[in-house]
Design a protein around this motif. Structure first.
Motif, mmCIF file in Angstrom:
data_model
loop_
_atom_site.group_PDB
_atom_site.id
_atom_site.type_symbol
_atom_site.label_atom_id
_atom_site.label_comp_id
_atom_site.label_asym_id
_atom_site.label_seq_id
_atom_site.Cartn_x
_atom_site.Cartn_y
_atom_site.Cartn_z
ATOM 1 N N SER A 137 -13.557 3.692 -4.035
ATOM 2 C CA SER A 137 -13.529 2.265 -4.370
ATOM 3 C C SER A 137 -12.651 1.486 -3.406
ATOM 4 C CB SER A 137 -13.020 2.076 -5.809
ATOM 5 O OG SER A 137 -13.842 2.754 -6.726
ATOM 6 N N GLN A 138 -11.545 2.079 -2.974
ATOM 7 C CA GLN A 138 -10.661 1.392 -2.037
ATOM 8 C C GLN A 138 -11.289 1.278 -0.652
ATOM 9 O OE1 GLN A 138 -7.944 -0.085 -3.407
ATOM 10 N NE2 GLN A 138 -8.905 0.811 -5.218
ATOM 11 N N PHE B 267 -10.342 6.578 -4.210
ATOM 12 C CA PHE B 267 -10.334 6.096 -2.835
ATOM 13 C C PHE B 267 -11.712 5.666 -2.344
ATOM 14 C CE2 PHE B 267 -6.329 8.326 -3.102
ATOM 15 C CZ PHE B 267 -5.487 7.404 -2.517
ATOM 16 N N ARG C 242 -5.398 -5.653 -7.590
ATOM 17 C CA ARG C 242 -5.539 -4.470 -6.751
ATOM 18 C C ARG C 242 -6.580 -3.484 -7.282
ATOM 19 N NH1 ARG C 242 -6.064 -3.949 -2.295
ATOM 20 N NH2 ARG C 242 -7.901 -2.903 -3.030
ATOM 21 N N ILE C 243 -6.738 -3.408 -8.600
ATOM 22 C CA ILE C 243 -7.623 -2.389 -9.173
ATOM 23 C C ILE C 243 -8.916 -2.968 -9.728
ATOM 24 C CG2 ILE C 243 -5.649 -0.907 -9.726
ATOM 25 C CD1 ILE C 243 -6.010 -1.731 -12.646
ATOM 26 N N SER D 234 -11.705 -3.472 -8.370
ATOM 27 C CA SER D 234 -12.906 -2.768 -7.925
ATOM 28 C C SER D 234 -13.175 -1.496 -8.727
ATOM 29 C CB SER D 234 -12.791 -2.419 -6.433
ATOM 30 O OG SER D 234 -11.673 -1.594 -6.191
ATOM 31 N N ASP E 118 -14.980 -6.828 -8.918
ATOM 32 C CA ASP E 118 -14.219 -7.840 -8.194
ATOM 33 C C ASP E 118 -14.651 -9.244 -8.614
ATOM 34 O OD1 ASP E 118 -12.569 -9.109 -6.455
ATOM 35 O OD2 ASP E 118 -13.627 -8.538 -4.642
ATOM 36 N N GLY F 198 -18.004 -1.756 -7.575
ATOM 37 C CA GLY F 198 -16.753 -2.399 -7.184
ATOM 38 C C GLY F 198 -16.927 -3.878 -6.892
ATOM 39 N N ASP G 90 -13.345 -1.880 -0.630
ATOM 40 C CA ASP G 90 -12.583 -3.118 -0.437
ATOM 41 C C ASP G 90 -12.336 -3.384 1.050
ATOM 42 O OD1 ASP G 90 -12.492 -3.574 -3.114
ATOM 43 O OD2 ASP G 90 -10.436 -2.890 -3.400
ATOM 44 N N TRP H 187 0.840 -1.201 0.000
ATOM 45 C CA TRP H 187 0.000 0.000 0.000
ATOM 46 C C TRP H 187 0.871 1.245 0.000
ATOM 47 C CZ3 TRP H 187 -4.464 1.967 -1.055
ATOM 48 C CH2 TRP H 187 -5.617 1.170 -1.045
ATOM 49 N N HIS I 78 -1.115 -8.519 -2.061
ATOM 50 C CA HIS I 78 -2.259 -8.203 -2.916
ATOM 51 C C HIS I 78 -2.335 -9.121 -4.138
ATOM 52 C CE1 HIS I 78 -3.300 -4.414 -0.862
ATOM 53 N NE2 HIS I 78 -1.997 -4.247 -0.723
#
Length: 297
Positions: A173-174, A171, A278-279, A281, A250, A246, A177, A41, A272
């Motif tokens: 979307s993050q 962020f 990682r992306i 989403s 996924d 997202g 997760d 991260w 990850h």
């Protein structure tokens, strides 16, 4: 100081502190995977935030002058590099030889079941490539649209001087997760006995999807009020839309991996997997948001 720069600085401080705490030998030994996730991260955010800050400061100080152009393109170059790496990870799974090498690498790092997922003679097989199907093409087209959307969104936010919108989308979307993972661990299988998509992603729970998306939407809406010029209800709707999309992104990537018999699409990001892991989403939500922002923003 602009709100987006303040957010970037605060984010890097928080992630740096978290990584430093997890780097303590005792904690690192007890939580090795969490330590690797925090380290990855930090590296990803350091690259993204550095490109963003340089581009933003240069744009503010030099405007449209020719000297500013190389720095403004740093962020676009960052997205292009992500696109190239993700495309490589997709293409690698179409080739039997490179897929077998990836599986052996994952098994060596205990990230893949020890049972062979490919025939032992696959490396010597006369068939070098797998047959492409609709899922491969769907993921490829979706991933390409994501990279194009990120570049277009960056240009739109720069032209409209709404820089924080890009950070909000990334962020939000993050947050989803993280919120899904935590809600899934706390509430998973307590309200619903079956999972969200047991044949595609057995670890995902319905509780995690429902409550995680709601928590993520509320947190991201607050972030939107800080970083964007949008009203609170627009921030909330956009955040919830990004959270729900997202989940589907996924699942799309999980179905792609399951079809090819791999646990991760790569080993580049410790904890990850690959860049695509990682992306994932962002695959659906970012293109949809970019289209709406272009038309109505």
């Amino acid at each position: 100081m602009a709100s987006d720069i303040m957010f970037v600085i605060a984010l890097m401080i928080i992630v740096s502190l978290a990584w430093s705490v997890l780097a303590v030998p005792r904690l690192r030994k007890r939580l090795p995977k969490i330590y690797l996730i925090a380290r990855s991260w930090w590296l990803m955010l350091a690259a993204l935030c550095t490109c963003y800050v340089i581009a933003k400061i240069t744009n503010d100080t030099q405007g449209s002058h020719l000297q500013a152009y190389p720095y403004q393109w740093l962020l676009i170059l960052f997205f292009i590099l992500i696109g190239l790496r993700g495309s490589y990870e997709i293409k690698r799974l179409w080739c039997l030889r490179s897929k077998a090498v990836l599986i052996h690498k994952l098994q060596a790092q205990s990230l893949q079941p020890s049972t062979p997922l490919l025939p032992k003679n696959s490396l010597n097989s006369t068939q070098h490539y797998t047959r492409l199907n609709y899922l491969d093409l769907l993921l490829s087209v979706t991933f390409l649209s994501l990279i194009i959307s990120l570049i277009v969104l960056q240009q739109l936010t720069w032209q409209r001087q709404q820089y924080g919108v890009l950070l909000f989308v990334l962020f939000a979307s993050q947050f989803n997760d993280i919120a899904q993972y935590l809600c899934g661990r706390l509430l998973g299988r307590k309200l619903f006995k079956r999972g969200l998509a047991p044949t595609i992603s057995p670890n995902k729970s319905i509780e995690g999807a429902i409550f995680g998306s709601l928590v993520a939407a509320m947190l991201a809406a607050v972030l939107g009020l800080w970083l964007t010029p949008f009203d609170w209800w627009i921030c909330l709707l956009a955040a919830y839309g990004l959270a729900v999309s997202g989940i589907f992104g996924d699942l799309l990537e999980s179905a792609f991996k399951r079809q090819h018999g791999v646990k991760d699409t790569g080993t580049m990001l410790a904890g990850h997997g690959g860049v695509l892991d990682r992306i994932d989403s962002l695959l659906i939500g970012v293109p949809a948001f970019t289209l709406l922002y272009w038309l109505f923003g």
